[in-house]
Design an enzyme around this catalytic site. Structure first.
Site, PDB file in Angstrom:
ATOM      1  CD  GLN A   1     -14.520  -9.325  15.620  1.00 40.99           C
ATOM      2  OE1 GLN A   1     -14.140  -8.342  14.987  1.00 40.99           O
ATOM      3  NE2 GLN A   1     -14.673 -10.511  15.056  1.00 40.99           N
TER       4      GLN A   1
ATOM      5  CD  GLU B   1     -10.631  -2.858   9.639  1.00 38.81           C
ATOM      6  OE1 GLU B   1     -10.655  -3.885  10.327  1.00 38.81           O
ATOM      7  OE2 GLU B   1     -11.605  -2.456   8.967  1.00 38.81           O
ATOM      8  CG  HIS B   2      -7.713  -4.514   5.315  1.00 38.25           C
ATOM      9  ND1 HIS B   2      -7.439  -5.693   5.969  1.00 38.25           N
ATOM     10  CD2 HIS B   2      -9.035  -4.272   5.514  1.00 38.25           C
ATOM     11  CE1 HIS B   2      -8.545  -6.150   6.527  1.00 38.25           C
ATOM     12  NE2 HIS B   2      -9.524  -5.304   6.283  1.00 38.25           N
TER      13      HIS B   2
ATOM     14  CD  GLN C   1     -14.761  -2.103  11.374  1.00 38.58           C
ATOM     15  OE1 GLN C   1     -15.686  -2.613  10.743  1.00 38.58           O
ATOM     16  NE2 GLN C   1     -13.782  -2.824  11.898  1.00 38.58           N
TER      17      GLN C   1
ATOM     18  CD  GLU D   1      -9.911  -7.284  10.156  1.00 43.02           C
ATOM     19  OE1 GLU D   1      -9.933  -7.260   8.900  1.00 43.02           O
ATOM     20  OE2 GLU D   1     -10.796  -7.838  10.831  1.00 43.02           O
TER      21      GLU D   1
ATOM     22  CE1 TYR E   1      -8.244  -9.394   7.111  1.00 41.31           C
ATOM     23  CE2 TYR E   1      -9.935  -9.949   5.490  1.00 41.31           C
ATOM     24  CZ  TYR E   1      -9.591  -9.577   6.774  1.00 41.31           C
ATOM     25  OH  TYR E   1     -10.575  -9.404   7.714  1.00 41.31           O
TER      26      TYR E   1
ATOM     27  CD1 TRP F   1     -11.549  -1.705   5.553  1.00 36.19           C
ATOM     28  CD2 TRP F   1     -12.852  -1.120   3.833  1.00 36.19           C
ATOM     29  NE1 TRP F   1     -12.114  -2.853   5.045  1.00 36.19           N
ATOM     30  CE2 TRP F   1     -12.915  -2.531   3.983  1.00 36.19           C
ATOM     31  CE3 TRP F   1     -13.595  -0.523   2.818  1.00 36.19           C
ATOM     32  CZ2 TRP F   1     -13.690  -3.345   3.152  1.00 36.19           C
ATOM     33  CZ3 TRP F   1     -14.372  -1.326   1.984  1.00 36.19           C
ATOM     34  CH2 TRP F   1     -14.412  -2.722   2.166  1.00 36.19           C
ATOM     35  NE  ARG F   2      -4.676  -2.509  -0.442  1.00 34.19           N
ATOM     36  CZ  ARG F   2      -4.548  -3.833  -0.319  1.00 34.19           C
ATOM     37  NH1 ARG F   2      -4.559  -4.398   0.877  1.00 34.19           N
ATOM     38  NH2 ARG F   2      -4.402  -4.587  -1.390  1.00 34.19           N
ATOM     39  CB  ALA F   3     -11.885  -2.502  -0.243  1.00 35.45           C
TER      40      ALA F   3
END
Length: 714
Positions: free
Chosen positions: A326, A590-591, A285, A612, A615, A556-558
């Site tokens: 992907q 993400e996240h 990204q 995503e 996690y 993006w949240r790392a």
């Protein structure tokens, strides 16, 4: 000014102050100061601040020269290589891969590094410490009046870029991290500079160095390897004005072929004639290719996994091979041919796109791009004058803007821009904007203690070299009024350690103007919560204005780096859309910990979505939306009557507790005007479950069946 980092006042050092981020520690062990000239008091070396942190020292004389002395002692580790970090002063890196133990010759030994620096126009010096291994650390800081100049790096094992000479008269002051190449320069000199920068940036994922490499019109026999926070730009009106005989490569050698972390870089406005026929761009990204003419083939992977990516307004004469990519978005391109597809490959307004065949292979094709204005770009004319070109709005388009000559649009002379440098005050920037100037951020990290307010229609805000805006004390770093035609491009918004309610707000709450004829466009605008250090922001991007266009956004949240954890880098939502008729091309989110996208406005359109889920929920109970297990990645509000999306994917990897279930990836009202095309969910490695793709339809993705597809909904 003398500061005892992490400790109390020890005359003449004051107690720890003017810092953001980091943690303190202390020891009672005696420190050997015999190897230091003019050492600090013993107690200074016995306390420290560690982690990722910044000191912003105020009340200096603007433009005055100062000597900066940084005091260190390794009191924790007993071997070299255990603590490695970088230090920057006013955005310029002065220590690279610094190891206190190695520099001092052992543990519990003092070492001092001294630099010259110039106070910013706001009378501050900003000293940033960034972790490479374990935690950055400092024990004491001295900022003393001197007759010095710009920061002078202490030599390290990392090669320094070769200077490219004094810029010609009339060249704007783009700062020390913009390198301007001329075809009259020896190829060996240019190559040496490129290699030195790449050596520094190849693995520097969370460092503070930022670079823009500008090539004047002409032909160059070089290979440009593109590392983190490096932007490669041609300075022609046409991509064909700057020819690179060699390559402009993005590889993944630093991760043994795994390209899933090849973030934050880019290349634009170039003609590339790859030696050997293939140009490699193994991207993840926030690594766009724009406005490039590749006379040959394009390879989008490097032997391992890749997780990109974005190609726009570009020509590839040969084959584009996606390999292990992907997901990918190609928009307004001309492709010789395309080969490959893993989960979600989307083509919008592309000549030479493969036939639509989702899910096998997973190719989504939309013949025309409904509305777009390409990203503004810097160029020079034949007299050496610099301009920023703003392409015109296009509707129902296909192919590039430049295939048939100079595209429609307008040129703005660089004299109509305020050229910002790290350390410039928010007040100075806002004053320039109020006078009617546009805004160009030179490469660097900007610590913002207030909000930059974009209020004038048609303002251009352009970042070079992934210029990074970091809010201090919980401020909102940038807002845009409800006006026509603003362009924001090439910026990274990096959340600060104190929670900000939002990082970029486009239009105030309740915005109602119709901007269909001249919309605001966000191009290559990226957001980060954590990773480079603890960061917090409730929402990253809030769009209240109507008709806004997003073109390559990564929010993006790392999930890795420094300052990462369920309670360490909290962030509820990535994107919130309240405006009507908002369009997204290439939306990566993400996240985030709740709904990652919330879409409240009508008439929304998304062409390619990649997600995503977080996690790191510690358990199912910690990640519940009322009685619903988890949060959907993409939520269309129940009040919405019209919304459409093409090529959307959401993945899970609940590695803290693999028993966690998300009940659905997409949550939308069941109404005729809300339609989704070509949806995919994936349980990465079978770690965790997404029960349904959309509402209660499709799925599951779990340890038994990792991938689930749905061609249309309803």
């Amino acid at each position: 000014m003398q500061i005892n980092a992490g400790g109390p006042a020890v005359a003449p050092f004051v107690a720890d102050s003017y810092y953001s981020g980091g943690t303190t520690a202390s020891t009672s062990t005696a420190i050997d100061t015999s190897g230091v000239t003019n050492p600090a008091p013993q107690a200074v070396y016995q306390s420290n601040r560690y982690g990722n942190f910044t000191y912003t020292v105020p009340n200096l004389t603007a433009g005055a020269a100062y000597t900066v002395r940084l005091h260190f002692a390794e009191t924790y580790w007993s071997a070299a290589g255990k603590r490695v970090f970088n230090v920057s002063i006013n955005g310029q890196q002065v220590l690279t891969n610094f190891d206190i133990y190695a520099a001092a010759g052992g543990a519990n030994k003092a070492v001092v590094k001294e630099f010259s620096a110039t106070a910013s126009t706001s009378g501050t010096l900003t000293i940033q410490f960034s972790t490479v291994v374990d935690n950055a650390q400092v024990n004491g800081l001295e900022i003393l009046p001197s007759a010095g100049g710009t920061p002078t790096p202490t030599p390290t094992s990392t090669p320094s870029p070769t200077p490219t000479g004094t810029p010609p008269a009339g060249t704007p002051n783009f700062g020390p991290n913009v390198y301007i190449f001329d075809p009259s320069m020896p190829s060996s000199t240019i190559q040496s500079t490129l290699d030195a920068i790449y050596s520094q940036q190849q693995t520097n994922q969370f460092g503070t160095n930022r670079y823009a490499l500008l090539f004047k019109p002409g032909t160059y026999n070089v290979t440009v390897n593109v590392g983190f926070y490096t932007q490669v730009l041609g300075l022609g009106r046409s991509p064909d004005d700057v020819v690179i005989n060699g390559a402009v490569n993005l590889d993944a050698a630093w991760m043994n072929g795994n390209a899933t972390q090849n973030f934050w870089r880019g290349a634009e406005n170039l003609k590339i004639i790859p030696s050997g026929g293939w140009n490699k761009w193994a991207a993840a990204q926030a690594s766009p290719l724009r406005r490039v003419d590749i006379q040959g083939n394009l390879l989008l992977w490097d032997g391992g996994w890749a997780s990109g990516g974005f190609l726009a307004d570009s020509l590839v004469t040969g084959q584009t091979q996606s390999g292990s990519q992907q997901q990918w978005l190609s928009r307004n391109d001309q492709l010789g041919s395309w080969n490959g597809g893993v989960w979600n490959m989307v083509f919008v307004g592309v000549n030479g796109a493969p036939p639509p065949s989702f899910p096998n292979p997973p190719e989504t094709v939309v013949n025309q791009t409904p509305v777009i204005r390409e990203k503004p770009f810097l160029y020079i004319d034949q007299s050496g004058n610099y301009y920023v070109f703003v392409p015109a709005l296009r509707s129902n388009s296909q192919g590039t803007t430049w295939a048939n000559g100079t595209p429609a649009g307008s040129s703005i002379p660089i004299s109509q821009f305020y050229i910002a440098h790290p350390g410039d005050s928010v007040a100075a920037i806002n004053n320039a904007l109020a006078q009617g100037l546009n805004l160009l951020f030179t490469p660097g990290v900007y610590q913002l203690n207030g909000t930059i307010n974009i209020t004038r229609p048609n303002t251009v805000v352009l970042g070079l070299g992934l210029a990074t805006l970091v809010p201090q004390n919980g401020v909102i770093p940038m807002t845009v009024a409800d006006v026509d035609g603003v362009s924001i491009a090439g910026l990274l918004f990096d959340a600060g350690p104190v929670n900000s309610p939002v990082l970029l707000q486009v239009g105030p709450s309740g915005s109602a103007q119709n901007h269909a004829a001249n919309p605001t466009v966000l191009s290559d605008v990226f957001f980060r919560i954590g990773g480079a250090g603890p960061g917090q922001a409730t929402q990253s991007l809030v769009i209240n204005s109507n008709n806004v266009i997003g073109d390559d956004l990564w929010l993006w949240r790392a999930d890795h780096g420094s300052g990462v954890g369920w309670t360490v880098n909290p962030a509820a939502n990535g994107l919130v859309v309240n405006g009507n008729n908002v369009t997204m091309y290439g939306l990566f989110v993400e996240h985030y910990q709740q709904y990652e996208v919330i879409w409240n406005g009508n008439g929304g359109r998304t062409y390619f979505f990649q997600n995503e889920m977080p996690y790191d929920p510690p358990n199912q109970a910690a990640w519940m939306n009322g009685s619903t297990r988890g949060y959907a990645a993409y939520k269309v509000a129940n009040s919405v009557t019209s919304h459409e999306a093409w090529g959307v994917g959401s993945y899970c990897y609940f590695n803290v507790d693999p028993s966690i279930v998300a009940d659905r990836a997409f949550e939308v009202p069941d109404t005729a005007g809300v339609t989704f095309h070509d949806l995919v969910t994936v349980s990465l490695g079978g770690v965790g479950t997404i029960q349904h793709i959309i509402n209660n339809t499709g799925g599951p993705s779990n340890s038994t069946t990792t991938n689930a597809y749905l061609v249309s909904y309803p």
